[in-house]
Design an enzyme around this catalytic site. Structure first.
Site, PDB file in Angstrom:
ATOM      1  N   GLY C 149       0.579  -1.844   0.415  1.00 16.22           N
ATOM      2  CA  GLY C 149       0.392  -0.233   0.011  1.00 16.22           C
ATOM      3  C   GLY C 149       0.817   1.356   0.175  1.00 16.22           C
ATOM      4  O   GLY C 149       1.978   1.252   0.062  1.00 16.22           O
ATOM      5  N   CYS C 150       0.271   2.391  -0.450  1.00 15.05           N
ATOM      6  CA  CYS C 150       1.027   3.665  -0.227  1.00 15.05           C
ATOM      7  C   CYS C 150       1.963   4.253   0.865  1.00 15.05           C
ATOM      8  O   CYS C 150       2.909   4.097   1.117  1.00 15.05           O
ATOM      9  CB  CYS C 150      -0.374   4.669  -1.948  1.00 15.05           C
ATOM     10  N   PHE C 151       0.241   4.157   1.636  1.00 20.82           N
ATOM     11  CA  PHE C 151       1.137   4.630   3.122  1.00 20.82           C
ATOM     12  C   PHE C 151       1.884   4.021   3.561  1.00 20.82           C
ATOM     13  O   PHE C 151       3.367   3.728   4.698  1.00 20.82           O
ATOM     14  CB  PHE C 151      -0.359   4.823   3.771  1.00 20.82           C
ATOM     15  N   THR C 153       4.178   1.733   2.043  1.00 19.87           N
ATOM     16  CA  THR C 153       5.062   1.365   1.529  1.00 19.87           C
ATOM     17  C   THR C 153       5.987   2.317   1.964  1.00 19.87           C
ATOM     18  O   THR C 153       8.285   2.823   2.694  1.00 19.87           O
ATOM     19  CB  THR C 153       5.940   1.231   0.356  1.00 19.87           C
ATOM     20  N   ALA C 154       5.912   4.123   2.645  1.00 23.24           N
ATOM     21  CA  ALA C 154       6.256   5.172   2.742  1.00 23.24           C
ATOM     22  C   ALA C 154       7.271   5.002   4.602  1.00 23.24           C
ATOM     23  O   ALA C 154       8.182   5.093   4.887  1.00 23.24           O
ATOM     24  CB  ALA C 154       6.112   7.120   3.056  1.00 23.24           C
TER      25      ALA C 154
END
EC number: 1.2.1.38
Lengths: 335, 335, 335, 335
Positions: C149-151, C153-154
């Site tokens: 997921g995007c969050f 990953t960060a």
């Protein structure tokens, strides 16, 4: 206190009317009507109004509300108010309508631009076209006012004194305008999705935008009008071009026309929409292009202010003989 | 590999050139010149380039760099390249200049619009005006190209085929355009401060913007041009008006003119600047207004792409006989 | 050429995949599937892709497409790919899924956070969690990858090396993150209407956002995660806090962990989402707060790049033994 | 009428004070001081104030102005007001200062966070820390008020009642906040250039932002505070985390604490900065995270409203015994 019923209270113009009325000493809200969200607390629809309007609910319109209202303010999709107007007017109370239904002079113009027959053509004459700088005395004596469209308000404020002075040829007018996204209303659409609009600039409604009809009606014309959508919430800038007919000074003509107007600022500086954001002010400028023999005139307004809710309140103030500035500000929320 | 020296590497166009060259198989960077920030690591000036250009420093321009360069790409304030051009051209290497210095046909036009005598008038004829869709074969044979301004690129792509076809009267052209803020450069100014520009739309340079000169040169004219600043980083939309002279179909004329162009998309749909953001594409449309007898033509480009760095690379590709698409994309970073 | 079928081609991630693949020398598009817009020309759905993908239509998914595909890239709402996966995997081709369906280790975790039983629990072990910096060798040998997921990953890029080094207490982690609006998808909603989001900053999904599950899985935890919506198209910034356990230098640990990573930039400078906009890069930093005994670690990615389409392509490149950088850029489209 | 002299009238807070005072029935402007632009007409500095303040000039501060003033409102860079305060206070008139000079309790704290010795340490006790919800009665009796910083106002409104109730451990507080760009002032800088900030989200002042000192002073602490810059003009959202100490309901504690406050709205809905834009309102929420044993509390204010000019006017209203709401609105300019 003047008691007002608001139709379309849950749209953007409704929210702006409620903001303005909260600071207005002489108008109070009788009923908040918004059919699609009726039954909800206003604070659930508009959390920013929660402190100012505690314990208010959105209700469904009922003509019995006319009995305890002095004024109806309507911000409905076009077509709706022509069905409500007969009853409202018959009750004898005053009516300021922001819909397009009663702006144009003739049922034929309405049919041509809006693609349907007018349902109450006999009432068209009852409504005064609502731009106070144009029609103040007629508004003062009117029972009903059709507040002007947002784009026409901007274009007309920039151009009407120049047409009146014979400085420009009405048949040569081009109005190229940009609007903030609130002009497209509150309903979510692909065209107003953040990711479509943000960091984007585009024209729409090419050659056919309905606001052209109001410009033609007031300015002559035919006007060529191109609206654009700018990535901002509020604001209209109308950049207008026309062939010069004489050698008057367009800026002096505007300054003279608006010398006593409380909401129009004339300046040589090109106006910024942000200077009028949240206010009822219009900033205008004009100059002559010697190279091309044309006049350039520009106006900036807030589409929800002078282009909608502000102008409605200004008209209502005039109709009721109140201080024309009541509830209105000339100061944009800047920056 | 073609070795290029970049002048003005620390500006917005410089950054975009570096982004494009990093994906270009046939061009590499010889020297990165930026006088005001010379001595700094590139990654300190442009952190977004840190991974792609590790261990590079910005340096001060020195003409000795011409010895190991095949190409100079310059993005400097106007006035700068007319002082550098004699030495660059004498070295025999190729030169693509984005400055305004060598775009106009005559020293008189330059003096009129830029308010100063041209320092290298004899070199004006050496430069080809850099819009490949207009001058591809001349660019192919040129040592020096003056890449077109951002606004003129958009207006000319929308209008030149219509002028050429005799469909519009050049003396009637109005170009009303909006630009993203990168068009105003990297130096901080009150006019480009976030809080000035964000949520704002305004015109500037009324009647006097220097890009008018390029439009007059290519389209005839005199053109009346009004630029606006839109609250976005990139993008130019030029909305153009002119009196129709014949009864051709403007969209068909554009479609025909650009049928084989790799970077021009012709469509009946009004273009959005966001569709071309970060790319070298131009999207154009046109239609006839029967009510007013005018032609409306619209073009969208990225001012840093087709309006600057992209067009420079496209010109360089043509000059060196490379694939015209090398290092360039037609696809905007959307949304 | 590796032939790929894209599921969810008409969403934002689909558009980004198409942009990246157009510049990828080794992958080409076999089929573009998007059920809700099947039958339309791609250029009508995505005008920005018109020049790059002329004459392509969106089609309805049909498992017969597996026969001429080497790879499926899926960007579908959660729940969809667990129904498609059995057939895709049985066909023997490779599969990179961006859905949440196969990211978590156990059906129990899926049921807990997604509120429904998993339809293909036996396949969970087949999928490798797709963050190359964490699982490169497993990805290289996998048939199926569940891109993160995007969050997560960060947050994971900022924190995983610190957890691994024992520098922070996993049970103390707070992840406070902001995302651009594309993270909410293409379907118009009140929450993503331009006028709702523009000039606004707000938290959402308080205490219950599903991406928390991925952070817990990789980092330990329990993590307290608060996402915010920022008025921009793209970008995620994860600002992460945790109690320090030892006295190592968090920045040195990150620099060491990512020394050979092509897409991770470690720097003492606080990262900006704009530096990675449109790229597959991640910029990270960290420092120790002596006053409070905590570690602060921050990561910036493009939610559609390293947080979605870019990471999918990076995984696919690894799975097929291609150059890991193929079709990907480290350079943000700045400014 | 209370006559006020404004110091720093040409900055953002000055402009907001002028907007608020124009709608305030009991305060009028005596002198508009702004050294760097003294001599200019106010309408040239702030065209949006042209209609409301015609024929006013910006002047240079002169202590003789104290003679015909009842109140000084100062919005100056830190360090400036400690040099002016002795003379202002000696004159006996009231003083509301937005500078940081007199906010902290001790000269030692000032020296530690602001890196210089305090020039008027004896006056620190004269100033009341200006958050009415905290110190209303002290403000009512004060000659001088140091209005709180913007970030501390948000964080303190969210957390102070929870600290007071013993629900959270002050030593565990993390404040993660985002601000609109007006918080960085009117002077153009690379960090506030439109193209730097637009479509960007980044943290700054890592671990060292001076507003931390105010949070520590009021909340205990040490607080770990991370500010971020969001791409919008106005607004602060403070998202606050702390370890829970007891089992009270944080939302009920906030609701109870603010039950009679005219400008604080407590709700279970996560607040949006846009709901308070242009107003003096604060919207707060809180909830308990059972998974991690922490309390999450969030506040939204307008950094120029409740975080600056609005709070100054609210304090002045209290000091003069006026209606606390005079000149102030609870309604944001939405959308």
């Amino acid at each position: 206190m003047i008691r007002t019923t608001i139709l379309g209270a849950t749209g953007y113009v409704g929210a702006e009317l409620l903001r303005l009325i909260a600071a207005h000493g002489n108008i109070e809200v009788a009923h908040l009507c918004g059919d699609s969200e009726s039954g909800k607390p206003l604070s659930a629809v508009f959390p920013h109004l929660a402190l100012a309007y505690p314990n208010r609910d959105v209700v469904r319109w009922d003509s019995a509300m006319l009995a305890d209202s002095d004024l109806v303010l309507a911000a409905l999709p076009h077509g709706a108010s022509q069905r409500l107007a007969p009853e409202i007017l018959a009750s004898g109370i005053r009516f300021v309508d922001l819909g397009a239904d009663f702006r144009l002079d003739t049922p034929r113009d309405y049919a041509q631009w809006y693609g349907e027959a007018h349902a109450a053509p006999d009432l068209l004459d009852t409504f005064v076209y609502g731009i106070p700088e144009l029609n103040r005395s007629a508004i003062a004596g009117a029972q009903a006012v059709a507040a002007a469209g947002c784009f026409p308000t901007a274009a007309i404020l920039a151009l009407a004194p120049l047409v009146r002075a014979g400085l420009i040829d009405p048949a040569s007018i081009v109005v190229d305008a940009a609007s903030g996204v609130t002009g497209a209303g509150k309903a979510p659409k692909p065209e107003t999705h953040f990711d479509t609009v943000d960091e984007n600039f585009a024209a729409y409604g090419l050659l056919t935008h309905r606001h052209t009809a109001e410009m033609d009606m007031v300015l002559g014309g035919p006007v060529l009008f191109t609206p654009h959508l700018a990535p901002m919430n509020r604001g209209i800038l109308a950049t207008c071009y026309a062939t010069a007919c004489g050698d008057g000074d367009p800026l002096a003509i505007l300054a003279d026309a608006y010398a006593d107007e409380p909401f129009v600022h004339v300046s040589d500086t090109p106006p910024s929409t942000k200077w009028v954001m949240g206010s009822n002010a219009a900033h205008v400028t004009a100059r002559r292009c010697e190279r091309t023999g044309r006049i350039l005139a520009i106006a900036a307004i807030d589409n929800l202010g002078k282009g909608a809710a502000g102008q409605m309140i200004q008209c209502a103030n005039i109709m009721f003989g109140l201080d024309e500035n009541a509830g209105l500000s000339t100061i944009g929320v800047w920056p």
